[in-house]
Design a protein around this motif. Structure first.
Motif, PDB file in Angstrom:
ATOM      1  N   UNK A 159     -28.723 -11.247  31.725  1.00  0.00           N
ATOM      2  CA  UNK A 159     -27.890 -11.394  30.535  1.00  0.00           C
ATOM      3  C   UNK A 159     -26.485 -11.858  30.897  1.00  0.00           C
ATOM      4  N   UNK A 160     -25.860 -11.195  31.871  1.00  0.00           N
ATOM      5  CA  UNK A 160     -24.502 -11.596  32.275  1.00  0.00           C
ATOM      6  C   UNK A 160     -24.509 -12.979  32.920  1.00  0.00           C
ATOM      7  N   UNK A 161     -25.574 -13.279  33.654  1.00  0.00           N
ATOM      8  CA  UNK A 161     -25.695 -14.615  34.250  1.00  0.00           C
ATOM      9  C   UNK A 161     -25.813 -15.695  33.188  1.00  0.00           C
ATOM     10  N   UNK A 162     -26.570 -15.410  32.123  1.00  0.00           N
ATOM     11  CA  UNK A 162     -26.710 -16.371  31.032  1.00  0.00           C
ATOM     12  C   UNK A 162     -25.372 -16.596  30.331  1.00  0.00           C
ATOM     13  N   UNK A 163     -24.606 -15.520  30.160  1.00  0.00           N
ATOM     14  CA  UNK A 163     -23.278 -15.646  29.542  1.00  0.00           C
ATOM     15  C   UNK A 163     -22.354 -16.517  30.397  1.00  0.00           C
ATOM     16  N   UNK A 164     -22.425 -16.319  31.718  1.00  0.00           N
ATOM     17  CA  UNK A 164     -21.605 -17.141  32.615  1.00  0.00           C
ATOM     18  C   UNK A 164     -22.022 -18.595  32.546  1.00  0.00           C
ATOM     19  N   UNK A 165     -23.329 -18.836  32.471  1.00  0.00           N
ATOM     20  CA  UNK A 165     -23.827 -20.212  32.404  1.00  0.00           C
ATOM     21  C   UNK A 165     -23.353 -20.892  31.114  1.00  0.00           C
ATOM     22  N   UNK A 166     -23.417 -20.152  29.987  1.00  0.00           N
ATOM     23  CA  UNK A 166     -22.975 -20.717  28.708  1.00  0.00           C
ATOM     24  C   UNK A 166     -21.474 -21.029  28.744  1.00  0.00           C
ATOM     25  N   UNK A 167     -20.696 -20.115  29.336  1.00  0.00           N
ATOM     26  CA  UNK A 167     -19.259 -20.360  29.461  1.00  0.00           C
ATOM     27  C   UNK A 167     -18.973 -21.598  30.292  1.00  0.00           C
ATOM     28  N   UNK A 168     -19.752 -21.730  31.357  1.00  0.00           N
ATOM     29  CA  UNK A 168     -19.540 -22.864  32.261  1.00  0.00           C
ATOM     30  C   UNK A 168     -19.871 -24.172  31.554  1.00  0.00           C
TER      31      UNK A 168
END
Length: 362
Positions: free
Chosen positions: A351-360
């Motif tokens: 979940x946190x990885x997906x959030x980082x990917x979306x931010x990126x």
């Protein structure tokens, strides 16, 4: 230096794509695994009628119950007396292994029997959610209720997540020592840094546990990479054993230092009766439970062999240790709660990885 940067960049991409593609499955495996850690306790609580029976003056022989199941439930590979009554208010639980007629079929079936009347109290397939939610959940966790294809998917996810751990270690290698010494605190400068630091800290602390969890999950389902595990056999005509089951259990209980936990009862000629349990001499914490067994002739009921887990091959000991590690069947409630918390970490990381990917991407 350029090679290290290139390697880190490749690892970052692989790590990100693995997290995005497997995130939903990781959340499912984590949540179902967390509930299964307390399956026995929850099952007893919600099915109190199966474990608070009215005691009778006499009990029906296990041998009679076994023969009733052989007659009433066709096409079985074996019958397992999964749980003896824990006290005089409890019931017998039998696990029936059906001969699969389709690769997506669920072969597990449960039957609870009243030890005083011999009547079936509750029964059903592990594929159906209504008779027993926790048995349905058990099969969902290990096979997604898809039979052999589901177990193959679980094994592949285990391998893929091992790759995720390797790539994550490469990406965050500089932060490992700081996180382990509690020097890498959460950074709340903005939302992205908060999510990033949380992702990094959880990942570092859970890496060893997740390696164990994913490797053991893969190992337990590795046979489904072989075509033989997908074979569908002809229907079976059940046949009861000539030997008396109660006599066999009594003989096993008389073996010094042995505590019977479960009994595997054959439904075909040529199979032995197998009483599985714990040897008092076995001290290693990963070799506890029903790891040792005693085999008896299904014809005469005579003892054939005592197999103590400590004296078995390295492969058999390793397989049992893998199973114990995966289910956390050691260390009591502390270990179970630790498994619950750490077992949810892959889903949180996804979940946190997906959030980082979306931010990126934004």
């Amino acid at each position: 230096m350029e090679l290290k940067k290139r390697l880190t960049k490749i690892a970052f991409k692989i790590h990100g794509w693995i997290g995005l593609t497997t995130g939903a499955l990781l959340l499912l495996f984590g949540l179902t695994g967390a509930m299964l850690m307390f399956r026995a306790d929850l099952d007893h609580y919600f099915n109190n009628d199966l474990h608070m029976l009215q005691p009778g003056s006499t009990q029906v022989p296990v041998d009679s119950i076994y023969r009733m199941l052989v007659r009433s439930h066709p096409n079985l590979k074996k019958i397992v007396l999964h749980d003896f009554p824990v006290d005089r208010y409890d019931s017998y639980e039998f696990m029936l292994y059906k001969n699969q007629q389709g690769i997506t079929d669920n072969y597990l079936y449960f039957v609870f029997v009243n030890p005083y009347t011999g009547k079936i109290l509750k029964e059903g397939s592990y594929q159906d959610i209504v008779p027993s939610f926790f048995r349905w959940l058990y099969s969902f966790h290990y096979s997604l209720q898809l039979g052999a294809p589901g177990k193959l998917i679980a094994a592949i996810v285990g391998l893929v997540m091992l790759l995720s751990l390797v790539t994550g270690t490469i990406v965050y290698r500089k932060h490992f020592w700081a996180a382990l010494r509690f020097k890498a605190g959460l950074n709340f400068k903005n939302r992205r840094t908060a999510v990033s630091s949380l992702h990094r800290i959880i990942g570092v602390w859970a890496v060893v546990f997740n390696f164990v969890l994913f490797f053991t999950g893969f190992w337990m389902n590795k046979d489904f990479f072989r075509p033989g595990a997908w074979a569908i056999k002809e229907p079976i005509l059940n046949q009861g054993t000539p030997a008396n089951i109660d006599s066999v259990i009594s003989k096993a209980s008389a073996v010094r230092g042995f505590t019977p936990i479960a009994v595997t009862l054959p439904t075909l000629p040529g199979q032995d009766i197998l009483v599985r349990g714990k040897m008092a001499a076995t001290s290693f914490f990963l070799l506890q439970g029903k790891a040792s067994d005693i085999s008896f002739s299904a014809i005469t009921g005579q003892l054939k062999e005592i197999r103590v887990i400590d004296q078995q091959s390295r492969e058999k000991r390793f397989d049992w240790e893998i199973y114990q590690l995966h289910i956390g069947a050691f260390g009591g409630n502390f270990v179970r709660w630790l498994y619950v918390v750490l077992g949810l970490s892959p889903g949180v990381l996804a979940l946190t990885g997906a959030l980082l990917w979306l931010k990126r991407k934004r």
